[in-house]
Design a protein around this motif. Structure first.
Motif, short mmCIF file in Angstrom:
data_model
loop_
_atom_site.label_atom_id
_atom_site.label_comp_id
_atom_site.label_asym_id
_atom_site.label_seq_id
_atom_site.Cartn_x
_atom_site.Cartn_y
_atom_site.Cartn_z
N TRP A 273 102.77 65.38 -5.42
CA TRP A 273 101.36 65.49 -5.78
C TRP A 273 100.59 64.23 -5.36
O TRP A 273 101.18 63.16 -5.19
N ILE B 107 95.97 69.80 -9.36
CA ILE B 107 96.51 68.91 -8.33
C ILE B 107 97.82 69.49 -7.77
O ILE B 107 98.26 69.11 -6.70
N PRO C 245 93.64 67.56 -12.86
CA PRO C 245 94.83 66.70 -12.87
C PRO C 245 95.50 66.87 -14.23
O PRO C 245 95.24 67.84 -14.94
C1 AKB Z 1 101.14 70.42 -14.82
O1 AKB Z 1 101.63 69.27 -14.93
O2 AKB Z 1 101.79 71.40 -14.42
C2 AKB Z 1 99.69 70.60 -15.14
C3 AKB Z 1 98.84 70.43 -13.95
C4 AKB Z 1 98.56 69.09 -13.40
O3 AKB Z 1 98.37 71.40 -13.41
N1 AKB Z 1 99.30 69.69 -16.19
#
Ligand code: AKB
Length: 320
Positions: A279, A118, A170
């Protein structure tokens, strides 16, 4: 029969992906690789395991050739929050491992899975029901690597015929190995802290929605996509996948219904606050459902019950 190499096998996903692949394809057909000798020694108790640096192209290629590897799961990555501490290092590791893996996949005709995230989306992306194909202008180096990685993987497919596939993960909730350096880590850490101390301090703002998946669904996503009929795939790199979306406050309130003594507070990390705000709130994963039958099994209530039980056991056994 497949011969599989899992790179970055000692991380949150790898420690559970290796046994999942062994179950599906046989113990001898899965090799776990990690940079850190102490982690490899641990992985070696339950799998074939080797010390390998994905940035050392020659040794990596030699190994793939000598073992007859035909499938690579490239899990090597610095995550979003860690990446912001050293963007140059994040770029070198994340893109170096991917480029080497794609070149090796081309040379030795391997299929390759590399998770996207994400984090590939940014503040200009529609945040509600984020479409499969939409604006991708991430605000982190991690996200820049993920978008570049998606495009590079599609390019290697269309230009060189490499069988590259990917999902946009996610936050992944799990109780095998702890995640490290991610923005979504709070949704794992809280369960360990509830079991150990009964309280938790959260660094992500209380009202920030982010998508989440439970590890068993994440594992299924990877193997299901890698087994999917290629003629049905309109997309390849990378598919939106999700099974739930909640805020920290909603998660903690649900936990408190099961553990009435649980308390929490917030000490906001400005970097995590900025990243999480950029995000999506929730993804639209229709394309994954239509093109390869994505159908997650775990919802929020079942995940909370399972995580609380698993983390309690870990604390009782002195594993945390
Ligand atoms: C992060 O938080 O960096 C990872 C991701 C959502 O790619 N868990």
């Amino acid at each position: 029969m497949k011969k599989i190499l899992v790179l970055g096998a000692g991380g949150q996903i790898g420690t559970e992906l290796v046994p999942h692949l062994q179950k599906n394809y046989g113990y001898d057909n899965v090799i776990a690789a990690d940079l850190r000798p102490e982690i490899v020694a641990k992985l070696g108790q339950n799998s074939r395991a080797v010390v390998m640096n994905a940035l050392e192209m020659e040794a990596y290629a030699k190994f793939v050739k000598s073992e007859g590897i035909d499938t690579i799961y490239n899990l090597v990555a610095l995550l979003s929050a860690t990446g912001e501490k050293n963007p140059q290092l994040a770029w070198n590791i994340n893109m170096g491992a991917l480029l080497n893996s794609l070149n090796i996949a081309q040379e030795y005709k391997c299929s390759i899975f590399t998770p996207s995230s994400i984090g590939a989306f940014g503040e200009n992306t529609p945040h509600y029901k984020t479409p499969q194909d939409t604006v991708m202008r991430p605000n982190t180096i991690y996200g820049v690597c993920k978008v570049t990685g998606e495009m590079l993987s599609d390019y290697y497919h269309s230009r060189f015929g490499v069988d590259s596939r990917s999902v946009r993960f996610p936050g992944i909730i799990s109780n095998g190995a702890l995640p490290g350096g991610g923005t979504t880590d709070y949704a794992v850490e809280v369960f360990y802290e509830v079991a150990k101390r009964g309280k938790y301090t959260c660094e992500v703002p209380q009202d920030t929605y982010m998508d989440m998946l439970y590890m068993p669904d994440a594992l299924e996503a990877m193997t299901q996509l890698m087994e999917a009929d290629p003629s049905k795939l309109v997309h390849r790199n990378s598919f939106n996948v999700t099974s739930m979306s909640f805020t920290p406050e909603q998660l903690f309130t649900e936990i408190k219904k099961r553990v009435p003594s649980f308390t929490w507070d917030y000490e906001i990390d400005p970097v995590k606050a900025q990243i999480s705000a950029s995000w999506p709130d929730c993804l639209d994963d229709t394309c994954a459902r239509e093109e390869w039958g994505w159908n997650p099994k775990w919802g929020m209530d079942a995940v909370i019950d399972d995580m609380l039980a698993a983390c309690r056991k870990k604390v009782e056994n002195g594993e945390y």
